[in-house]
Structures are given as C-alpha cells and as structure tokens.
Design a protein around this motif. Structure first.
Motif, PDB file in Angstrom:
ATOM      1  N   LEU A 179       0.819  -1.200   0.000  1.00  0.00           N
ATOM      2  CA  LEU A 179       0.000   0.000   0.000  1.00  0.00           C
ATOM      3  C   LEU A 179       0.858   1.257   0.000  1.00  0.00           C
ATOM      4  CD1 LEU A 179      -2.858  -1.018   2.459  1.00  0.00           C
ATOM      5  CD2 LEU A 179      -2.975  -0.832  -0.011  1.00  0.00           C
ATOM      6  N   GLY A 180       2.014   1.196   0.625  1.00  0.00           N
ATOM      7  CA  GLY A 180       2.893   2.361   0.653  1.00  0.00           C
ATOM      8  C   GLY A 180       3.550   2.624  -0.688  1.00  0.00           C
ATOM      9  N   MET A 181       3.678   1.544  -1.471  1.00  0.00           N
ATOM     10  CA  MET A 181       4.358   1.672  -2.748  1.00  0.00           C
ATOM     11  C   MET A 181       3.521   2.445  -3.761  1.00  0.00           C
ATOM     12  SD  MET A 181       5.516  -1.341  -5.350  1.00  0.00           S
ATOM     13  CE  MET A 181       5.539  -2.460  -3.985  1.00  0.00           C
ATOM     14  N   LEU A 182       2.205   2.207  -3.803  1.00  0.00           N
ATOM     15  CA  LEU A 182       1.342   2.740  -4.833  1.00  0.00           C
ATOM     16  C   LEU A 182       0.017   3.201  -4.236  1.00  0.00           C
ATOM     17  CD1 LEU A 182       1.915  -0.112  -7.385  1.00  0.00           C
ATOM     18  CD2 LEU A 182       2.659   2.239  -7.673  1.00  0.00           C
ATOM     19  N   PRO A 183      -0.651   4.194  -4.916  1.00  0.00           N
ATOM     20  CA  PRO A 183      -0.219   4.818  -6.162  1.00  0.00           C
ATOM     21  C   PRO A 183       0.711   6.010  -5.947  1.00  0.00           C
ATOM     22  CG  PRO A 183      -2.397   5.585  -5.628  1.00  0.00           C
ATOM     23  CD  PRO A 183      -2.023   4.594  -4.550  1.00  0.00           C
ATOM     24  N   LYS A 184       0.800   6.494  -4.711  1.00  0.00           N
ATOM     25  CA  LYS A 184       1.591   7.701  -4.443  1.00  0.00           C
ATOM     26  C   LYS A 184       3.021   7.541  -4.928  1.00  0.00           C
ATOM     27  CE  LYS A 184       3.736   8.134  -0.723  1.00  0.00           C
ATOM     28  NZ  LYS A 184       4.165   8.168   0.683  1.00  0.00           N
ATOM     29  N   GLY A 185       3.621   6.386  -4.666  1.00  0.00           N
ATOM     30  CA  GLY A 185       5.033   6.207  -4.971  1.00  0.00           C
ATOM     31  C   GLY A 185       5.358   6.362  -6.438  1.00  0.00           C
ATOM     32  N   LEU A 186       4.603   5.655  -7.301  1.00  0.00           N
ATOM     33  CA  LEU A 186       4.906   5.713  -8.727  1.00  0.00           C
ATOM     34  C   LEU A 186       4.588   7.081  -9.320  1.00  0.00           C
ATOM     35  CD1 LEU A 186       3.900   2.220 -10.136  1.00  0.00           C
ATOM     36  CD2 LEU A 186       6.159   3.128  -9.629  1.00  0.00           C
ATOM     37  N   TYR A 187       3.511   7.710  -8.853  1.00  0.00           N
ATOM     38  CA  TYR A 187       3.222   9.065  -9.332  1.00  0.00           C
ATOM     39  C   TYR A 187       4.350  10.009  -8.946  1.00  0.00           C
ATOM     40  CZ  TYR A 187      -1.482   8.362 -11.124  1.00  0.00           C
ATOM     41  OH  TYR A 187      -2.548   7.971 -11.883  1.00  0.00           O
ATOM     42  N   LEU A 188       4.930   9.806  -7.765  1.00  0.00           N
ATOM     43  CA  LEU A 188       6.055  10.625  -7.322  1.00  0.00           C
ATOM     44  C   LEU A 188       7.243  10.442  -8.264  1.00  0.00           C
ATOM     45  CD1 LEU A 188       7.370  12.446  -5.139  1.00  0.00           C
ATOM     46  CD2 LEU A 188       8.098  10.340  -3.994  1.00  0.00           C
ATOM     47  N   LEU A 189       7.514   9.195  -8.663  1.00  0.00           N
ATOM     48  CA  LEU A 189       8.633   8.921  -9.560  1.00  0.00           C
ATOM     49  C   LEU A 189       8.487   9.681 -10.868  1.00  0.00           C
ATOM     50  CD1 LEU A 189       8.879   5.027  -9.173  1.00  0.00           C
ATOM     51  CD2 LEU A 189       9.906   6.790  -7.752  1.00  0.00           C
ATOM     52  N   ILE A 190       7.266   9.747 -11.388  1.00  0.00           N
ATOM     53  CA  ILE A 190       7.023  10.415 -12.663  1.00  0.00           C
ATOM     54  C   ILE A 190       7.049  11.924 -12.508  1.00  0.00           C
ATOM     55  CG2 ILE A 190       5.343  10.734 -14.519  1.00  0.00           C
ATOM     56  CD1 ILE A 190       4.359   7.870 -13.890  1.00  0.00           C
ATOM     57  N   SER A 191       6.304  12.439 -11.522  1.00  0.00           N
ATOM     58  CA  SER A 191       6.148  13.884 -11.366  1.00  0.00           C
ATOM     59  C   SER A 191       7.467  14.576 -11.042  1.00  0.00           C
ATOM     60  CB  SER A 191       5.110  14.192 -10.287  1.00  0.00           C
ATOM     61  OG  SER A 191       5.503  13.633  -9.052  1.00  0.00           O
ATOM     62  N   VAL A 192       8.313  13.946 -10.215  1.00  0.00           N
ATOM     63  CA  VAL A 192       9.588  14.573  -9.861  1.00  0.00           C
ATOM     64  C   VAL A 192      10.483  14.699 -11.094  1.00  0.00           C
ATOM     65  CG1 VAL A 192      11.719  14.272  -8.551  1.00  0.00           C
ATOM     66  CG2 VAL A 192       9.524  13.870  -7.455  1.00  0.00           C
ATOM     67  N   SER A 193      10.540  13.655 -11.919  1.00  0.00           N
ATOM     68  CA  SER A 193      11.361  13.712 -13.130  1.00  0.00           C
ATOM     69  C   SER A 193      10.807  14.740 -14.114  1.00  0.00           C
ATOM     70  CB  SER A 193      11.432  12.334 -13.792  1.00  0.00           C
ATOM     71  OG  SER A 193      12.052  11.393 -12.930  1.00  0.00           O
ATOM     72  N   LEU A 194       9.467  14.785 -14.250  1.00  0.00           N
ATOM     73  CA  LEU A 194       8.850  15.786 -15.125  1.00  0.00           C
ATOM     74  C   LEU A 194       9.187  17.198 -14.661  1.00  0.00           C
ATOM     75  CD1 LEU A 194       5.282  14.339 -15.838  1.00  0.00           C
ATOM     76  CD2 LEU A 194       7.030  14.842 -17.530  1.00  0.00           C
ATOM     77  N   ALA A 195       9.063  17.410 -13.350  1.00  0.00           N
ATOM     78  CA  ALA A 195       9.346  18.736 -12.796  1.00  0.00           C
ATOM     79  C   ALA A 195      10.794  19.132 -13.043  1.00  0.00           C
ATOM     80  CB  ALA A 195       9.036  18.748 -11.301  1.00  0.00           C
ATOM     81  N   ALA A 196      11.719  18.186 -12.847  1.00  0.00           N
ATOM     82  CA  ALA A 196      13.137  18.484 -13.065  1.00  0.00           C
ATOM     83  C   ALA A 196      13.397  18.830 -14.529  1.00  0.00           C
ATOM     84  CB  ALA A 196      13.991  17.293 -12.644  1.00  0.00           C
ATOM     85  N   GLY A 197      12.766  18.083 -15.446  1.00  0.00           N
ATOM     86  CA  GLY A 197      12.936  18.368 -16.866  1.00  0.00           C
ATOM     87  C   GLY A 197      12.390  19.728 -17.250  1.00  0.00           C
ATOM     88  N   ILE A 198      11.210  20.080 -16.714  1.00  0.00           N
ATOM     89  CA  ILE A 198      10.590  21.370 -17.021  1.00  0.00           C
ATOM     90  C   ILE A 198      11.435  22.521 -16.479  1.00  0.00           C
ATOM     91  CG2 ILE A 198       8.593  22.825 -16.491  1.00  0.00           C
ATOM     92  CD1 ILE A 198       6.895  20.248 -16.608  1.00  0.00           C
ATOM     93  N   ILE A 199      11.973  22.364 -15.278  1.00  0.00           N
ATOM     94  CA  ILE A 199      12.821  23.407 -14.690  1.00  0.00           C
ATOM     95  C   ILE A 199      14.086  23.594 -15.516  1.00  0.00           C
ATOM     96  CG2 ILE A 199      14.233  24.003 -12.680  1.00  0.00           C
ATOM     97  CD1 ILE A 199      12.098  22.606 -10.956  1.00  0.00           C
ATOM     98  N   THR A 200      14.689  22.487 -15.949  1.00  0.00           N
ATOM     99  CA  THR A 200      15.899  22.568 -16.766  1.00  0.00           C
ATOM    100  C   THR A 200      15.627  23.308 -18.069  1.00  0.00           C
ATOM    101  OG1 THR A 200      16.699  20.477 -15.846  1.00  0.00           O
ATOM    102  CG2 THR A 200      17.700  21.209 -17.897  1.00  0.00           C
ATOM    103  N   LEU A 201      14.485  23.017 -18.699  1.00  0.00           N
ATOM    104  CA  LEU A 201      14.151  23.677 -19.956  1.00  0.00           C
ATOM    105  C   LEU A 201      13.840  25.153 -19.743  1.00  0.00           C
ATOM    106  CD1 LEU A 201      11.971  20.889 -21.604  1.00  0.00           C
ATOM    107  CD2 LEU A 201      14.252  21.632 -22.294  1.00  0.00           C
ATOM    108  N   SER A 202      13.249  25.498 -18.608  1.00  0.00           N
ATOM    109  CA  SER A 202      12.925  26.900 -18.348  1.00  0.00           C
ATOM    110  C   SER A 202      14.186  27.759 -18.316  1.00  0.00           C
ATOM    111  CB  SER A 202      12.161  27.036 -17.028  1.00  0.00           C
ATOM    112  OG  SER A 202      12.991  26.718 -15.924  1.00  0.00           O
ATOM    113  N   LYS A 203      15.314  27.158 -17.899  1.00  0.00           N
ATOM    114  CA  LYS A 203      16.583  27.896 -17.902  1.00  0.00           C
ATOM    115  C   LYS A 203      17.036  28.203 -19.335  1.00  0.00           C
ATOM    116  CE  LYS A 203      18.103  25.683 -13.599  1.00  0.00           C
ATOM    117  NZ  LYS A 203      19.089  24.761 -12.982  1.00  0.00           N
ATOM    118  N   LYS A 204      16.525  27.428 -20.287  1.00  0.00           N
ATOM    119  CA  LYS A 204      16.843  27.648 -21.697  1.00  0.00           C
ATOM    120  C   LYS A 204      15.751  28.476 -22.384  1.00  0.00           C
ATOM    121  CE  LYS A 204      20.539  24.871 -22.372  1.00  0.00           C
ATOM    122  NZ  LYS A 204      21.775  25.259 -23.057  1.00  0.00           N
TER     123      LYS A 204
END
Length: 548
Positions: A179-204
């Motif tokens: 129960l601790g693994m999902l769904p919060k865990g997998l959504y976290l894996l996706i959203s954090v990477s998306l956020a990092a990618g968006i922030i990196t692109l905003s610098k460009k």
C-alpha cells in the motif's frame, strides 16, 4: 483529479484562442449599408455588408473584392510570405491585413463561419481528441496500482482475521509495503522527473505548457517545420543588386531604389530601404511625387530622376522592355526562391534587386543534430515551391511540401501518424494552429509567433531559439530513461522488502524506513536532470530513437 484539472485548462486555452482570433481585426470597421457609410464595431458586421478597406486595415470577415485593388498580407493564415494582390472577384480572408491600396468588398462570412474561426474550431476538435489520450506512464502506474492495491487490502483483511497468527507481523509488513508503494510512490517517480525536466528547460527559455508533451517528444520520429519565421527570420533582405545601365553603379542603383521605396508600406519596399540604411549607413535622399501602385510597385522622383521600382507588370505598363539577358538572370534568382524588384530610371530599364528571406544562423546545425538523433526533418510551408526547395537544399532537408494551406499541413501530419510515426510540429502563425494541435507535440515560436500559435502549442520557445530543439528532444529522452530507471529501482526495492517481510526478516517500521529511503534516492536521481547538459558528442552520437 489531475486529468480533470488538465482538461479544464485545455478548455480555457481553447476559449482564449477564439477570443484572440476576434482581436486580430480592429475594433471598428467601415461599411456601406443601405447606401449609407458608417463605422460599426466588428461584432455588428453582417453578411452582404460592403466593407471599405484601405492601407493599414485588418480584414474582419471573409469577403470578395467588388472593385478596386489591394495588396494583402496573409502570412499568418496561409504561410505565404509574399504580399498577395487582390482585385475584383478575388476572395479575402478574415485575419489578414491590407498593405496598400483601397477597395470595396462584399462580406460573405462573419463570426464563427469565417475562415479564421474555422481554424480555431479544427484546433479545438483536435485538442479534444488528444485530451482522451492517457500518458503511457500513467497507464503503467494505474495498471500496477489496480493489481497491487487490492492485494494489499486483501492482506490487511487477512491480518485482521488472523490477529493471533504467527504470520501476523509478516502479513502486516507485506500489506504495508504494497500500500505504501502505490499509487503515491509511482506518481512521485514520474512527477519529480517531469518537474526536473521542465525546470531545466525553463533555464533555456523553453516554456512547457503540457506536462505530458515531454514524454511524447522522447518518441518523436518526424519533426515537421514551418519555414517563414521558424527556419528563417521572416524578414526579406537584399541579396543581389544587378545593374543594366553602364552609367549607374550598383550602389547608385541601390540608393535610388531605396529612396523611391522610402515611403512604401510594402514589406519588400521596407526591406530595400532598411537594408540600404544598414549596409551603407545613410538615409536615402528624399523622394518626390511618391505614388504606390497596388499590385505593381512604386513610382517617385529622386535627385531629379523618374524612378520605377516594382514587378515586371509595372514596367510593362510604362512600355519599358526588360532585356532578355536580364530576364534570364532574374529567372535564375527566382528559381532559387528569391523575389525580384525591377527598376527603371527615366524610362529606361536600369536593373533589378533580388530579395530573399534570411535563414537563421543556427538552423543548419540544428537540422544536422536532429538527423543525428534519428529524427526526420520535414518542411511544411505555404510558400512558393522554389523558395521552399532553395531553403531545404541549404539545410539538407530531404522532404518538402510547399504551397500548404492549413488543412494541407494537417493532412500531412495525420498521414505520418497513420503510418505509425510520432510527429512533432513547430510553427509560428495562425495557419499552423491546427497542425500544432494535431501533432503529438506542438512547438511554437514564442517571440515572432502569433499569440494564437503559442496558445495552441504544447511547448513554446520564448526567445525563438530553434537551436534548442535538439537539446529539448535529447533531454526528453534522458528524462524518460530517468523515469524508467526510477520505476525499476523502486519496484525492485519494494518487492525485495516485501519478500523480507513475508519471511519475517523485515518488520513494518523498518519497511517504512526502507520505502522512504528509496523515495529519497529516486528524488536525488531525478534532481540530476537539473544539471544535465547536452554535449557535442551526445548531439551527434547515433542515438536509438526506439530505445526510450
């Protein structure tokens, strides 16, 4: 809840598109109704009204010219970079603007029935189709959640039924891990990477407007590019001065034409004057008796000389012959996509100026990098085939489609998609809006591009830096690899923890700590995207587009 929020945002964006299309025209229009001349708000313009159009007006409804003649800029709607001359019987599109001349035109379609509004309707329909699609990462998360969450609940129920069993701690530990693994865990894996990618692109200075567009971008096979304003600057420049009179130097002919065009409202005339000032560092001498001839060119007196500058028809009307040799030289320039302005001095043919749209300095390198990433560049433009072919040859683009109307661009994109290709479209005009919406990823030029195109796109290049496209695609691929690595690591860690819990080695408290420690590692791995930079070796490495 996230999908609902995204859906509402897309509806608001579609409404803004319609509002901005209505603002393409001025607030009032001059019309003739029942024999009476009046100025009315554009919302009150009706079918069969007579529009009175002059230089500087924007056309607020689809109409047909009844008398007079005007030169019209339709580049935002059709992609045609050159001005178009409209005479009696020719149609006018709402959203285009009058460059020169005057005319009367009968209104055919207004409001939601007009050409510009139909573009928005098509874009909105396409967006509705896309809103039904679900991110593949979401599908993985949902599928795993539907499998593991019920299993975790079942184990909890089993634990309650067998509280005195020796397996109680193991069952509780296992169900807690599940129960601790999902769904919060997998959504976290996706959203954090998306956020990092968006922030990196905003610098460009890359603005990501659709969260899941980066995932589609990682799988793009075909990149469709508009020409004017995207691969080029969208502003013509004088590339050749060809004199035919021995008594005139190239510079003298250039200055005379620039002076004659000084008061011109035509894009080519403005370009000649601007380029002359930039290259020679002087303002052309004052022109006298200036007159614009819609669809032909200009006439003026400069330094006591009668100057004509315009197309071949202008010289023909004044019975000025163009020598055969000059015609061949001009045709050679036309075949390379240039536009030619002929000049006559005191009734004698004096030569011509060739003008061409300027390719962005970074375009060639950008196309080479895209090819290295195994993304096929395709040119979709509303421009003349000669101009399109010349640009494509210089940039090494193998596939070209010219004279494309908005519906043609849309058809080409859907043909690629029907063949199984993921398509990215980059453009800047209103005419690109349906294509930007229909593509798996739409990218707009945020500076020179229209507000409507920017709103229609998933991603906007704020500073019009097309050189960032390869970096954008490479980063999206890296981001997807990071997401997959995070998911693999997280699932592996949790399943090992579950096995240990079943054997009684891992109690619920330690299991929770292991789970949170895994989350920290995943976030740290995603944070590496913030510092990621595409190197030259990465740009030109032979990348496998299907490996992500």
């Amino acid at each position: 809840a996230l999908n609902t929020i995204i859906g509402i945002a897309q509806e608001l964006k579609a409404k803004r598109l319609i509002e901005k299309l209505t603002l393409l025209s001025q607030s009032n229009a001059k019309i003739e109704r029942n024999g009476e001349l009046r100025s009315v708000p554009i919302a009150e313009v009706q079918e069969q009204d007579i529009l009175l159009l002059e230089s500087g007006n924007q056309i607020c409804a689809d109409a047909v010219v009844t008398d007079g003649g005007i030169e019209v800029n339709e580049s935002l709607l059709t992609g045609e970079s050159d001005a178009v001359y409209k005479k009696a019987g020719d149609s006018l599109l709402s959203g285009s603007s009058v460059i020169s001349g005057t005319c009367r035109a009968t209104v055919l379609r207004v409001g939601s029935d007009s050409y510009a509004s139909k573009l928005t309707k098509e874009a909105k329909k396409t967006k509705a189709m896309h809103s039904e699609l679900v991110s593949s990462m979401q599908k993985v998360t949902r599928l795993t959640s539907f499998c593991i969450v019920p299993l975790g609940i079942l184990l909890f129920v089993e634990a309650l039924l067998f509280r005195d069993s020796s397996m109680y701690d193991a069952v509780v530990g296992t169900s807690a891990g599940l129960l601790g693994m999902l769904p919060k865990g997998l959504y976290l894996l996706i959203s954090v990477s998306l956020a990092a990618g968006i922030i990196t692109l905003s610098k460009k200075n890359v603005l990501v407007q659709d969260l899941y567009s980066l995932e589609n971008l990682a799988h793009v096979d075909v990149l469709c590019l508009d020409k004017t304003g995207t691969l080029t600057y969208g502003t013509p420049r004088v590339v050749l001065v060809h004199r035919a009179l021995p008594s005139l130097s190239d510079n003298k002919l250039y200055r005379l034409c620039a002076a004659a065009e000084h008061y011109s409202e035509h894009p080519l005339g403005k370009a000649i004057t601007r380029c002359c000032q930039q290259e020679m560092g002087e303002i052309p001498v004052e022109a006298e008796d200036f007159r614009m001839v819609p669809g032909r060119g200009v006439s003026a007196r400069v330094d006591g000389k009668a100057i004509l500058a315009g197309n071949a028809e202008l010289l023909a009307e004044h019975r000025i012959a163009i020598p055969e040799e000059a015609t061949k030289d001009a045709d050679a320039q036309l075949s390379q996509g240039c536009t030619v302005t002929y000049a006559a001095v005191d009734g004698v043919f004096a030569g011509f100026l060739a003008l061409s749209d300027t390719i962005r300095e970074e375009s060639a390198n950008m196309i080479d990098q895209l090819s290295a990433l195994q993304v096929q560049p395709v040119l979709l433009t509303g421009d003349h085939p000669n101009a399109a072919a010349a640009i494509a040859a210089q940039l090494h683009i193998g596939e070209v489609h010219a004279n494309c109307l908005p519906e043609d661009k849309l058809a080409h994109i859907r043909a690629y998609q029907a063949a199984g290709d993921k398509v990215c479209m980059i453009g800047d005009g209103v005419n690109d809006t349906p294509a930007l919406k229909a593509a798996d990823v739409g990218i707009a030029m945020g500076g020179v591009g229209s507000d409507i195109a920017v709103d229609a796109a998933d991603i906007a290049l704020v500073d019009d830096e097309v050189k960032e496209l390869p970096h954008l695609i490479a980063l999206s691929k890296r981001m997807m690899r990071t997401i997959k690595l995070n998911i693999t690591f997280s699932l592996t860690l949790n399943f090992i923890a579950i096995v240990l819990a079943i054997t009684g080695t891992l109690n619920p408290v330690v299991g929770t700590l292991v789970h949170n420690a895994g989350s920290v590692l995943v976030i740290t791995n995603s944070a590496l995207l913030l510092k990621w930079r595409q190197t030259a070796s990465q740009s030109f490495a032979s990348a496998d587009a299907k490996s992500v």
